[in-house]
Design a protein around this motif. Structure first.
Motif, mmCIF file in Angstrom:
data_model
loop_
_atom_site.group_PDB
_atom_site.id
_atom_site.type_symbol
_atom_site.label_atom_id
_atom_site.label_comp_id
_atom_site.label_asym_id
_atom_site.label_seq_id
_atom_site.Cartn_x
_atom_site.Cartn_y
_atom_site.Cartn_z
ATOM 1 N N GLY A 103 0.801 -1.241 0.000
ATOM 2 C CA GLY A 103 0.000 0.000 0.000
ATOM 3 C C GLY A 103 0.822 1.273 0.000
ATOM 4 N N GLY A 104 2.160 1.135 -0.011
ATOM 5 C CA GLY A 104 3.014 2.336 -0.043
ATOM 6 C C GLY A 104 3.177 2.859 -1.459
ATOM 7 N N SER A 105 3.627 4.118 -1.572
ATOM 8 C CA SER A 105 3.807 4.723 -2.896
ATOM 9 C C SER A 105 5.268 4.684 -3.306
ATOM 10 C CB SER A 105 3.355 6.188 -2.867
ATOM 11 O OG SER A 105 3.621 6.797 -4.109
ATOM 12 N N LEU A 106 5.500 4.381 -4.566
ATOM 13 C CA LEU A 106 6.845 4.553 -5.105
ATOM 14 C C LEU A 106 7.183 6.037 -5.010
ATOM 15 C CD1 LEU A 106 6.497 2.274 -8.246
ATOM 16 C CD2 LEU A 106 7.991 1.860 -6.288
ATOM 17 N N GLY A 107 8.452 6.358 -4.874
ATOM 18 C CA GLY A 107 8.876 7.762 -4.835
ATOM 19 C C GLY A 107 8.829 8.386 -3.459
ATOM 20 N N ARG A 108 8.249 7.695 -2.457
ATOM 21 C CA ARG A 108 8.149 8.300 -1.128
ATOM 22 C C ARG A 108 9.527 8.509 -0.512
ATOM 23 N NH1 ARG A 108 8.483 10.952 2.348
ATOM 24 N NH2 ARG A 108 7.292 11.254 4.258
ATOM 25 N N THR A 109 10.439 7.551 -0.789
ATOM 26 C CA THR A 109 11.788 7.654 -0.209
ATOM 27 C C THR A 109 12.478 8.928 -0.686
ATOM 28 O OG1 THR A 109 11.820 5.267 -0.386
ATOM 29 C CG2 THR A 109 13.916 6.306 0.119
ATOM 30 N N GLU A 110 12.298 9.226 -1.959
ATOM 31 C CA GLU A 110 12.975 10.396 -2.532
ATOM 32 C C GLU A 110 12.221 11.694 -2.251
ATOM 33 O OE1 GLU A 110 12.038 7.685 -4.185
ATOM 34 O OE2 GLU A 110 13.766 6.836 -5.244
ATOM 35 N N ALA A 111 10.894 11.590 -1.964
ATOM 36 C CA ALA A 111 10.001 12.745 -2.085
ATOM 37 C C ALA A 111 10.443 13.998 -1.316
ATOM 38 C CB ALA A 111 8.587 12.358 -1.643
ATOM 39 N N THR A 112 10.815 13.854 -0.047
ATOM 40 C CA THR A 112 11.097 15.074 0.723
ATOM 41 C C THR A 112 12.386 15.741 0.234
ATOM 42 O OG1 THR A 112 9.986 14.033 2.577
ATOM 43 C CG2 THR A 112 11.213 16.025 3.052
ATOM 44 N N GLY A 113 13.441 14.944 0.056
ATOM 45 C CA GLY A 113 14.723 15.513 -0.393
ATOM 46 C C GLY A 113 14.608 16.103 -1.795
ATOM 47 N N TYR A 114 13.956 15.396 -2.685
ATOM 48 C CA TYR A 114 13.770 15.922 -4.046
ATOM 49 C C TYR A 114 12.926 17.204 -3.996
ATOM 50 C CZ TYR A 114 15.525 11.841 -6.715
ATOM 51 O OH TYR A 114 16.302 10.862 -7.288
ATOM 52 N N GLY A 115 11.881 17.189 -3.150
ATOM 53 C CA GLY A 115 11.014 18.370 -3.034
ATOM 54 C C GLY A 115 11.825 19.604 -2.636
ATOM 55 N N VAL A 116 12.757 19.423 -1.710
ATOM 56 C CA VAL A 116 13.612 20.541 -1.271
ATOM 57 C C VAL A 116 14.347 21.113 -2.489
ATOM 58 C CG1 VAL A 116 15.658 21.156 0.095
ATOM 59 C CG2 VAL A 116 13.935 19.604 1.066
ATOM 60 N N VAL A 117 14.852 20.208 -3.332
ATOM 61 C CA VAL A 117 15.665 20.671 -4.464
ATOM 62 C C VAL A 117 14.794 21.249 -5.594
ATOM 63 C CG1 VAL A 117 17.404 19.965 -6.182
ATOM 64 C CG2 VAL A 117 17.558 19.175 -3.815
ATOM 65 N N TYR A 118 13.583 20.753 -5.762
ATOM 66 C CA TYR A 118 12.691 21.374 -6.765
ATOM 67 C C TYR A 118 12.464 22.844 -6.404
ATOM 68 C CZ TYR A 118 11.313 16.592 -8.230
ATOM 69 O OH TYR A 118 11.297 15.294 -8.679
ATOM 70 N N VAL A 119 12.254 23.081 -5.104
ATOM 71 C CA VAL A 119 12.002 24.449 -4.631
ATOM 72 C C VAL A 119 13.280 25.300 -4.739
ATOM 73 C CG1 VAL A 119 11.489 25.714 -2.511
ATOM 74 C CG2 VAL A 119 10.043 23.808 -3.164
ATOM 75 N N LEU A 120 14.387 24.693 -4.362
ATOM 76 C CA LEU A 120 15.679 25.393 -4.437
ATOM 77 C C LEU A 120 16.015 25.758 -5.885
ATOM 78 C CD1 LEU A 120 18.370 26.266 -3.117
ATOM 79 C CD2 LEU A 120 19.144 23.898 -3.320
ATOM 80 N N ARG A 121 15.794 24.823 -6.792
ATOM 81 C CA ARG A 121 16.068 25.089 -8.215
ATOM 82 C C ARG A 121 15.188 26.243 -8.709
ATOM 83 N NH1 ARG A 121 13.981 20.559 -11.958
ATOM 84 N NH2 ARG A 121 12.122 21.590 -11.195
ATOM 85 N N GLY A 122 13.926 26.253 -8.244
ATOM 86 C CA GLY A 122 13.026 27.349 -8.626
ATOM 87 C C GLY A 122 13.585 28.688 -8.166
ATOM 88 N N LEU A 123 14.079 28.722 -6.937
ATOM 89 C CA LEU A 123 14.607 29.975 -6.392
ATOM 90 C C LEU A 123 15.871 30.404 -7.149
ATOM 91 C CD1 LEU A 123 14.625 32.229 -4.277
ATOM 92 C CD2 LEU A 123 15.853 30.686 -2.748
ATOM 93 N N LEU A 124 16.755 29.438 -7.409
ATOM 94 C CA LEU A 124 17.983 29.784 -8.144
ATOM 95 C C LEU A 124 17.633 30.359 -9.514
ATOM 96 C CD1 LEU A 124 20.272 26.746 -7.205
ATOM 97 C CD2 LEU A 124 20.623 29.139 -6.548
ATOM 98 N N GLY A 125 16.600 29.778 -10.133
ATOM 99 C CA GLY A 125 16.152 30.281 -11.442
ATOM 100 C C GLY A 125 15.733 31.745 -11.328
ATOM 101 N N LYS A 126 14.979 32.073 -10.281
ATOM 102 C CA LYS A 126 14.531 33.463 -10.094
ATOM 103 C C LYS A 126 15.719 34.381 -9.847
ATOM 104 C CE LYS A 126 10.122 32.399 -10.034
ATOM 105 N NZ LYS A 126 9.288 32.652 -11.199
ATOM 106 N N MET A 127 16.766 33.832 -9.208
ATOM 107 C CA MET A 127 17.939 34.661 -8.905
ATOM 108 C C MET A 127 18.911 34.681 -10.083
ATOM 109 S SD MET A 127 18.413 33.305 -4.976
ATOM 110 C CE MET A 127 19.683 34.382 -4.334
ATOM 111 N N ASP A 128 18.508 33.965 -11.158
ATOM 112 C CA ASP A 128 19.326 33.893 -12.367
ATOM 113 C C ASP A 128 20.699 33.258 -12.114
ATOM 114 O OD1 ASP A 128 19.282 34.176 -15.017
ATOM 115 O OD2 ASP A 128 19.984 36.257 -15.071
ATOM 116 N N ILE A 129 20.680 32.234 -11.285
ATOM 117 C CA ILE A 129 21.937 31.528 -10.980
ATOM 118 C C ILE A 129 21.752 30.072 -11.403
ATOM 119 C CG2 ILE A 129 23.559 30.835 -9.169
ATOM 120 C CD1 ILE A 129 22.460 33.077 -7.422
#
Ligand code: NAD
Length: 428
Positions: A182-208
């Motif tokens: 009953g568990g979901s694939l991707g749960r192991t990665e989800a929190t750490g990857y989520g942090v980086v999706y958000v970080l990548r978004g911010l770097l994009g806004k900062m043009d870095i």
């Protein structure tokens, strides 16, 4: 004064009151949202292996379910308190709202120390927890999950008890189950990857470009490991990671000038996420004191271990070149440190936005269970990325347009969404 000597519920209420004042929320709405909607306090009598009976105190708190069923973990901790559970339930409401998933905030806890209990005793606590809270939990009511010192094994015992009482299969009752049960694939990665999706978004806004950045991470557990892996895959360089050593009870920082290899380090960590000192040395890692992760001359700091790690006392140790702090852990920066971070112009990615990937994937687990149809991992991660990117965008745009600190912007969005929902339902 260290933040952990404060009452977390008073802290959560103070944060809410500040934003409610900014938003000029009506008094009735404030009164409703600054406290839990429902609390169940109960006892679980457990027959111990030695024949004695021990009575454990337990809680299930629903802070608010105007946007959907409650969602939140169950903690097993010897120092659990009703106020901690209340605060965590409230923070879950804001986290689900900022991530824009249709769930409210809940949390549970049992005052116990699983490290001193046999597996059979733990199973009896899990089953007792469900028997005593059956009326207030459920797939469309309030959905528990693992948290501090609870595991996917505990979740399966709780699910089994729930289904036995309900006399039907109900895999969406609880999340954090093992894949295949009953568990979901991707749960192991989800929190750490989520942090980086958000970080990548911010770097994009900062043009870095991530390739032009370096990071230092505290922790090398589930969240830190997957954040390090994805950040490295995007071209970033993790200069240092720190972790606690289960062997000698000390924390160390492992550093490699050219950047650490997250795959290599994950191969030499144990089940407590401690890195093997000797093996790290052989692989060419420099071993420094635990706090040194904070002093690195990097662009990004990612505290991904514990609460209350960046405080006014150690803030001056942070390099002047640090541009971003991404709070991967829950509450790693104490509230009295926020003004110093603002003053230095460091951009803050607040915890309930940055680490929301975990609850977003738990929501996906619940949805898949309720349909009894499970997605491929790529589909889970694609949906996760889309949710995290959208959440980041709305917080970033508000912060930019109103010149707000990102934590304040995230609170404003979350509290606005929940206050709209209670108003639409006619509760206020
Ligand atoms: P974990 O137990 O897998 O790892 C914790 C890491 O922190 C370990 O590497 C440990 O060695 C390290 N650590 C502990 N004390 C330390 C110290 N004093 N100095 C340096 N390192 C230390 O935990 P996790 O699941 O990765 O969670 C980390 C944080 O993220 C917690 O605050 C947790 O509440 C939060 N969080 C986790 C999730 C999730 O899905 N796992 C979701 C949201 C938030």
């Amino acid at each position: 004064m260290p933040k952990d000597s404060y009452n977390p519920y008073e802290n959560a209420q103070a944060q809410f009151d500040g934003v409610a004042e900014k938003l000029k929320l009506p008094l009735g709405t404030r009164d409703l949202l600054r406290q839990p909607q429902r609390e169940l306090h109960f006892t679980i009598p457990v027959k111990m292996d030695d024949g004695s009976t021990q009575v454990f105190k337990a809680f299930r708190v629903l802070h608010n379910d105007a946007r959907g069923p409650g969602k939140g973990g169950i903690r097993f901790h010897p120092h659990e308190t009703a106020d901690t559970v209340r605060a965590l339930a409230m923070w879950m409401t804001w986290k689900c709202a900022v991530a824009d998933i249709p769930l409210g905030g809940g949390k549970g806890g049992v005052i116990c120390d699983p490290r001193t209990l046999s597996q059979a005793e733990q199973e009896r606590i899990c089953r007792g927890y469900v028997r005593r809270s059956f009326d207030v939990v459920g797939p469309l009511e309030d959905v528990p999950a693992p948290d501090v010192m609870t595991t996917n094994q505990h979740m399966i015992w709780m699910l089994d008890e729930y289904e036995t009482i309900a006399r039907e299969k109900s895999p969406g009752f609880i999340t954090g189950k093992p894949v295949g049960a009953g568990g979901s694939l991707g749960r192991t990665e989800a929190t750490g990857y989520g942090v980086v999706y958000v970080l990548r978004g911010l770097l994009g806004k900062m043009d870095i470009h991530p390739k032009k950045t370096t990071a230092s991470i505290q922790g090398f557990g589930n969240v830190a490991e997957y954040a390090a892996k994805l950040y490295t895959a995007l071209g970033g360089r993790v200069i240092a990671v720190s972790c606690w050593d289960a062997g000698d009870g000390t924390s160390y920082t492992y550093k490699k000038a050219g950047g650490i290899d997250a795959e290599e380090l994950s191969g030499i960590k144990d089940k407590f996420s401690s890195i093997d000192k000797e093996k790290a040395e052989k692989l060419g890692y420099e071993r420094l004191p635990g706090d040194d992760w904070l002093k690195q001359d990097v662009d990004i700091l990612i505290p991904a271990a514990l609460e209350n790690q960046i405080t006014p006392a150690n803030f001056p140790l942070i390099s002047r070149n640090v541009k971003i702090i991404a709070e991967a852990a829950n509450g790693p920066v104490t509230p009295d440190c926020d003004p110093l971070i603002k003053e230095r112009g460091i951009v803050m990615l607040p915890d309930f936005l940055a680490n929301a990937g975990g609850v977003v994937c738990s929501y996906f687990e619940q949805v898949q269970c309720n349909m009894n149809y499970f997605w491929e991992k790529a589909e889970v991660l694609e949906k996760l990325e889309s949710k995290m990117v959208n959440a980041f965008e709305s917080v970033y745009v508000l912060a930019r347009n109103e010149d707000l600190y990102m934590r304040d912007a995230a609170y404003i969005i979350a509290i606005n969404r929940v206050s709209d929902a209670v108003k639409l339902r006619g509760w206020v």
